[in-house]
Design an enzyme around this catalytic site. Structure first.
Site: not given
Ligand code: LLP
Length: 435
Positions: A291, A293, A332, A359, A388
């Site tokens: 694991p 996340r 995402y 930008c 992440y």
């Protein structure tokens, strides 16, 4: 209770609170943090990292938990997890180096990756870590390198089990079309081949079907497919010492994901299938989970200051962090709660779109959110930014990366200093003809 407060009460992991209208993390006022360390600023709560890791360990008491270092490779985080007994899934020599330096034992490290360099494979051999092999091509290279070095490497094959993880296509990794792993129907012959090669000991089997998975049926399907392969591989005489089922357990980034499964649900989908088959075969491999996340996502917030306000097609709030620091919403379309950290309990009365200074039109953190009245100088906290987040940051648009702070029960320590202009220029070289 207004909607901001409502959202907060929901996601607020028990380490976030509101006091005097300020957002508090790990018993530290986020507004004082923004003043002391400046913004943008990543803030991680140490006790939450430990709590999440413990939840995994308790859900899988007989398994080894290899933290996926890619989710958050900050050295202090690796060190915290090493002290909790974590192993590591590493995807590069950089991650391997840091995991070892943080104190994660080499026996509890798996070197993953679909396109490792010869240098990386040499390092895996030299440092005696297990390697997850992604192709026959890589198998032969690794065999040659290990043989030349007079060493033996324990390997697993990364299997492509062709299971849909029902998640964002960019983070689905075990579909037939995905770049990862060896197709299931070629796995047995791959083990046969590996068994005859010098320098190679086939010792495990590995898969990872994707990330931010909210339906445990996918884990269950993968477990069945993997255990069928375990049977086939065992029957050709391979002695499997470990079965690594990867991970991918999602977290509830939004209220709608309130049904998000827990590590216990993850275990229920995998462990009975694993136990039944290993018992039937009379083998006792170690179960491994990877694991990332779940361990770190909700431990961390990104604090960013409001630079500019503009009413145009939308009610834009321009902040000082951009997608160079948190790319998930841009990459995402992911959702992160935004809280006005200095008005955390105030009435949500206006709809805002929070954008960064990059930008690019896609540099948007939060679209059309109902929030308290925002003014220049306010501090916005983007929640659930620990996985992440910093690990995918860049210097895009000439922006030095921000600092990271670790809080723990009222104390705050810097764990990564803010980059400056020297960090943009430091490695650049001007050929003399351009002087
Ligand atoms: N093991 C392997 C082999 C992996 O490739 C990954 C993640 C993990 C374990 C950990 O998965 P987790 O438990 O964290 O879901 N940047 C994307 C996620 C990419 C995941 C890549 N692989 C995001 O921000 O959603």
């Amino acid at each position: 209770m207004n909607s901001v407060h409502c959202a907060l009460m929901f996601t607020i992991a028990d380490h976030l609170e509101i006091r005097n209208d300020h957002l508090i993390i790990g018993n530290v006022d986020t507004i004082s943090l923004a003043e002391e360390f400046e913004t943008p600023l990543y803030v991680t709560n140490e006790s939450r990292v430990i709590k999440n890791f413990s939840a995994y360990r308790e859900a899988f008491p007989e398994a080894d938990i290899y933290y996926a270092a890619k989710a958050n490779g900050s050295f202090a985080i690796l060190r915290i997890l090493a002290r909790q007994g974590a192993g590591a899934d590493v995807f590069s020599y950089g991650e391997l180096y840091m995991a070892l330096l943080a104190g994660i034992p080499r026996e509890k490290i798996l070197f993953n990756g679909n396109s490792k360099t010869n240098f990386e494979l040499e390092k895996a051999v030299e440092l005696s870590v297990k390697v997850s092999v992604d192709s026959l091509d890589e198998l032969h290279t690794l065999s040659n390198l290990a043989h030349e070095a007079g060493k033996n490497v324990e390997i697993a094959f990364r299997v492509n089990p062709d299971v849909s993880p029902k998640t964002h296509p960019k983070i689905s990794t075990g579909l037939r079309s995905s770049k990862f792993g060896i197709p299931s129907d070629e796995v047995v012959s791959a083990y046969n081949e590996a068994a005859g090669l010098p320098g190679i000991t086939p010792a495990g089997i590995h898969c990872h079907i994707g990330s931010q998975i909210l339906e445990t049926t996918s884990f269950n399907e993968a477990a069945h497919k993997m255990m069928d392969l375990v049977e086939k591989v065992t029957k050709i005489g391979i002695d499997l010492k470990f079965v690594d089922m990867g991970s991918g357990l999602g977290i509830p980034y939004t209220k709608d994901e309130g049904h998000a499964p827990t590590p216990k649900d993850h275990a229920k989908a995998i462990v009975p299938v694993f136990k039944e088959k290993t018992k039937e075969l009379g083998i006792s491999p170690k179960l491994i989970l990877e694991p990332g996340r779940y361990i770190v996502a909700d431990t961390t917030i990104l604090l960013t200051r409001v630079n500019t306000m503009k009413k145009a097609s939308k009610n834009f709030v321009g902040v000082d962090a951009g997608f160079n620091l948190l790319v998930r919403p841009t990459m995402y379309d992911s959702y992160h709660y935004a809280v006005v950290a200095n008005k955390a309990a105030s009435f949500a009365q206006e709809t805002y779109t929070i954008v960064g200074p990059i930008c690019e039109t896609g540099d948007i953190f939060a679209k059309d959110r109902l929030l308290p009245h925002i003014e220049k100088g306010d501090i916005i906290a983007l929640l659930d930014a620990g996985a992440y987040g910093f690990s995918m940051s860049s210097q895009y648009n000439g922006r030095p990366r921000c600092a990271e702070v670790l809080v723990n029960d009222g104390k705050a320590d810097i764990i990564r200093t803010r980059e400056d202009i020297q960090d943009l220029m430091g490695r650049q070289v001007l050929p003399s003809r351009l002087m």
